[in-house]
Design a protein around this motif. Structure first.
Motif, mmCIF file in Angstrom:
data_model
loop_
_atom_site.group_PDB
_atom_site.id
_atom_site.type_symbol
_atom_site.label_atom_id
_atom_site.label_comp_id
_atom_site.label_asym_id
_atom_site.label_seq_id
_atom_site.Cartn_x
_atom_site.Cartn_y
_atom_site.Cartn_z
ATOM 1 N N VAL A 124 67.357 55.277 -49.524
ATOM 2 C CA VAL A 124 66.145 54.579 -49.101
ATOM 3 C C VAL A 124 65.151 55.607 -48.580
ATOM 4 O O VAL A 124 65.537 56.633 -48.002
ATOM 5 C CB VAL A 124 66.425 53.523 -48.007
ATOM 6 N N ALA A 125 63.858 55.333 -48.809
ATOM 7 C CA ALA A 125 62.813 56.199 -48.258
ATOM 8 C C ALA A 125 62.747 56.012 -46.753
ATOM 9 O O ALA A 125 62.935 54.902 -46.241
ATOM 10 C CB ALA A 125 61.480 55.874 -48.907
ATOM 11 N N ALA A 126 62.474 57.100 -46.024
ATOM 12 C CA ALA A 126 62.452 57.066 -44.566
ATOM 13 C C ALA A 126 61.291 57.919 -44.084
ATOM 14 O O ALA A 126 61.480 59.041 -43.604
ATOM 15 C CB ALA A 126 63.780 57.573 -44.009
ATOM 16 N N ASP A 138 65.858 58.205 -34.423
ATOM 17 C CA ASP A 138 66.502 56.972 -34.875
ATOM 18 C C ASP A 138 66.961 57.068 -36.330
ATOM 19 O O ASP A 138 66.845 56.121 -37.100
ATOM 20 C CB ASP A 138 65.559 55.776 -34.698
ATOM 21 N N GLY A 139 67.475 58.247 -36.687
ATOM 22 C CA GLY A 139 68.017 58.409 -38.022
ATOM 23 C C GLY A 139 66.992 58.317 -39.121
ATOM 24 O O GLY A 139 67.281 57.804 -40.209
ATOM 25 N N ALA A 140 65.791 58.821 -38.881
ATOM 26 C CA ALA A 140 64.688 58.886 -39.843
ATOM 27 C C ALA A 140 64.000 57.548 -40.075
ATOM 28 O O ALA A 140 63.176 57.430 -40.976
ATOM 29 C CB ALA A 140 65.139 59.478 -41.175
ATOM 30 N N ALA A 141 64.293 56.536 -39.241
ATOM 31 C CA ALA A 141 63.562 55.264 -39.368
ATOM 32 C C ALA A 141 62.093 55.459 -39.021
ATOM 33 O O ALA A 141 61.209 54.880 -39.669
ATOM 34 C CB ALA A 141 64.194 54.203 -38.475
ATOM 35 N N THR A 142 61.827 56.295 -38.005
ATOM 36 C CA THR A 142 60.461 56.626 -37.622
ATOM 37 C C THR A 142 60.385 58.099 -37.252
ATOM 38 O O THR A 142 61.384 58.710 -36.849
ATOM 39 C CB THR A 142 59.989 55.785 -36.414
ATOM 40 N N VAL A 173 73.536 56.386 -46.696
ATOM 41 C CA VAL A 173 74.613 56.201 -45.723
ATOM 42 C C VAL A 173 75.951 55.986 -46.423
ATOM 43 O O VAL A 173 76.957 55.708 -45.766
ATOM 44 C CB VAL A 173 74.314 55.022 -44.774
ATOM 45 N N ASN A 174 75.949 56.117 -47.749
ATOM 46 C CA ASN A 174 77.171 55.868 -48.519
ATOM 47 C C ASN A 174 77.413 56.971 -49.551
ATOM 48 O O ASN A 174 77.788 56.704 -50.691
ATOM 49 C CB ASN A 174 77.117 54.501 -49.187
ATOM 50 N N ALA A 175 77.187 58.215 -49.113
ATOM 51 C CA ALA A 175 77.497 59.397 -49.919
ATOM 52 C C ALA A 175 76.750 59.424 -51.245
ATOM 53 O O ALA A 175 77.274 59.892 -52.254
ATOM 54 C CB ALA A 175 79.002 59.502 -50.160
ATOM 55 N N GLY A 176 75.531 58.924 -51.246
ATOM 56 C CA GLY A 176 74.689 59.032 -52.420
ATOM 57 C C GLY A 176 74.709 57.840 -53.350
ATOM 58 O O GLY A 176 74.030 57.854 -54.383
ATOM 59 N N ALA A 230 74.861 62.446 -61.515
ATOM 60 C CA ALA A 230 73.627 62.125 -60.819
ATOM 61 C C ALA A 230 73.866 60.994 -59.829
ATOM 62 O O ALA A 230 74.589 60.043 -60.115
ATOM 63 C CB ALA A 230 72.544 61.740 -61.812
ATOM 64 N N THR A 231 73.281 61.104 -58.642
ATOM 65 C CA THR A 231 73.248 59.976 -57.723
ATOM 66 C C THR A 231 72.052 59.103 -58.094
ATOM 67 O O THR A 231 71.335 59.376 -59.061
ATOM 68 C CB THR A 231 73.139 60.439 -56.262
ATOM 69 N N THR A 232 71.818 58.068 -57.319
ATOM 70 C CA THR A 232 70.703 57.176 -57.621
ATOM 71 C C THR A 232 69.357 57.720 -57.171
ATOM 72 O O THR A 232 68.328 57.100 -57.434
ATOM 73 C CB THR A 232 70.929 55.790 -56.981
ATOM 74 N N LEU A 233 69.360 58.874 -56.482
ATOM 75 C CA LEU A 233 68.086 59.529 -56.159
ATOM 76 C C LEU A 233 67.747 60.459 -57.314
ATOM 77 O O LEU A 233 68.317 61.545 -57.456
ATOM 78 C CB LEU A 233 68.176 60.309 -54.853
ATOM 79 N N ALA A 234 66.837 60.029 -58.177
ATOM 80 C CA ALA A 234 66.516 60.768 -59.398
ATOM 81 C C ALA A 234 65.003 60.811 -59.581
ATOM 82 O O ALA A 234 64.251 60.051 -58.971
ATOM 83 C CB ALA A 234 67.176 60.113 -60.610
ATOM 84 N N GLY A 235 64.557 61.744 -60.426
ATOM 85 C CA GLY A 235 63.149 61.824 -60.776
ATOM 86 C C GLY A 235 62.261 62.389 -59.697
ATOM 87 O O GLY A 235 61.043 62.232 -59.752
ATOM 88 N N VAL A 236 62.840 63.080 -58.714
ATOM 89 C CA VAL A 236 62.063 63.670 -57.634
ATOM 90 C C VAL A 236 62.637 65.046 -57.337
ATOM 91 O O VAL A 236 63.847 65.266 -57.449
ATOM 92 C CB VAL A 236 62.077 62.773 -56.374
ATOM 93 N N SER A 237 61.775 65.993 -56.982
ATOM 94 C CA SER A 237 62.206 67.347 -56.681
ATOM 95 C C SER A 237 62.710 67.424 -55.245
ATOM 96 O O SER A 237 61.966 67.151 -54.295
ATOM 97 C CB SER A 237 61.048 68.330 -56.884
ATOM 98 N N VAL A 238 63.976 67.790 -55.086
ATOM 99 C CA VAL A 238 64.601 67.863 -53.764
ATOM 100 C C VAL A 238 64.549 69.305 -53.265
ATOM 101 O O VAL A 238 65.013 70.226 -53.939
ATOM 102 C CB VAL A 238 66.060 67.369 -53.821
ATOM 103 N N LEU A 239 63.984 69.487 -52.086
ATOM 104 C CA LEU A 239 63.788 70.822 -51.530
ATOM 105 C C LEU A 239 64.822 71.198 -50.482
ATOM 106 O O LEU A 239 65.053 72.377 -50.232
ATOM 107 C CB LEU A 239 62.391 70.934 -50.921
#
Length: 269
Positions: A164-166, A203-207, A157-160, A123-132
């Motif tokens: 960060v939310a964007a 801008d890479g999902a910043a906005t 930006v570091n392979a998982g 598992a990466t640190t993105l957990a507990g959310v459904s990824v589509l």
């Protein structure tokens, strides 16, 4: 009977794999299809490989409730490849185009990563959310975008290692689809629930900003033009239906449906 096409993966100009509710189908003509997923026993919701596929190149299938499966003989035989992943619902698969033994799986419990060609997963640190949906940044496979149900877009930006939310500018945090510009890094697109517009970031999902034009319904899939020199992005708002005839030769037809599939092509970056 009929099955929704959840993923399409061209192997060559004459061979295409389709992941469906009835497993994996393969065609070399476009007019007749053969089921090639004996042993999987589950709907196939994602397919991934690094083209061009040879006769011994691995092809990976994500499933609804049976984890990831792998074949190295043009889909003749499949073996489970889910150690550490279990029987999660896999909605998205990415193969690192620089290091093909590294894969990412988008599941109902976040993003998982394998560094040994799907032998094991962590598992990466993105957990507990459904990824589509998942997408690499153009030219940088360490930067990955994840579209999620209820959590919006996440970026690493570091392979998982960290995410960060964007979501600045998005009107809904259920993001069905995400696609990157194949030419310009940092330019990407997202389709979200309940909004007929495609959202764009430069801008890479910043906005994010919404497109002026709208389509009849939410954008549930995004795909780049096959011409990699043109930054054309196509949207899919209809369901592609695989109608399996009595003789076992499925037909691909477009059909309006409340649930549309995730259809994508894994071209090299």
């Amino acid at each position: 009977n009929a099955a929704f096409v959840n993923a399409l993966l061209p192997e060559t100009t004459t061979r295409v794999y389709a992941g469906t509710d009835d497993g994996v189908y393969r065609t070399t003509t476009g007019t007749s299809w053969t089921r090639t997923s004996a042993g999987i026993g589950s709907a196939v919701t994602a397919l991934a490989a690094v083209p061009p596929l040879g006769t011994a190149s691995p092809l990976y299938a994500g499933t609804r409730g049976a984890g990831v499966w792998k074949t190295v003989d043009t889909a003749t035989t499949w073996l489970p490849a889910s150690l550490g992943l279990g029987d999660l619902f896999v909605r998205a698969l990415l193969v690192d185009p620089v290091t093909p033994s590294t894969l990412y799986a988008g599941t109902r419990d976040g993003v998982y990563r394998s560094t040994d060609a799907a032998l094991t997963w962590n598992a990466t640190t993105l957990a507990g959310v459904s990824v589509l949906a998942l997408a690499f940044e153009t030219g940088n496979s360490s930067t990955i975008y994840a579209a999620t149900k209820g959590g919006g877009v996440f970026k690493t930006v570091n392979a998982g290692a960290t995410w960060v939310a964007a979501n600045a500018g998005l009107t809904n945090l259920s993001v069905f689809s995400i696609g990157v510009d194949p030419v310009t890094p940092g330019v990407l697109y997202a389709g979200i629930a309940g909004d007929p517009h495609v959202f764009k970031s430069v801008d890479g999902a910043a906005t994010w900003t919404t497109s002026d034009a709208s389509i009849p319904s939410s954008t549930t899939a995004l795909a780049n033009s096959r011409n990699r020199t043109v930054g054309t992005l196509l949207n899919v708002s209809e369901c592609v239906l695989l109608d399996v005839n009595d003789d076992g030769s499925p037909d691909l037809v477009a059909a309006d449906a409340p649930y549309a599939p995730y259809v994508f092509e894994n071209d090299p970056l």
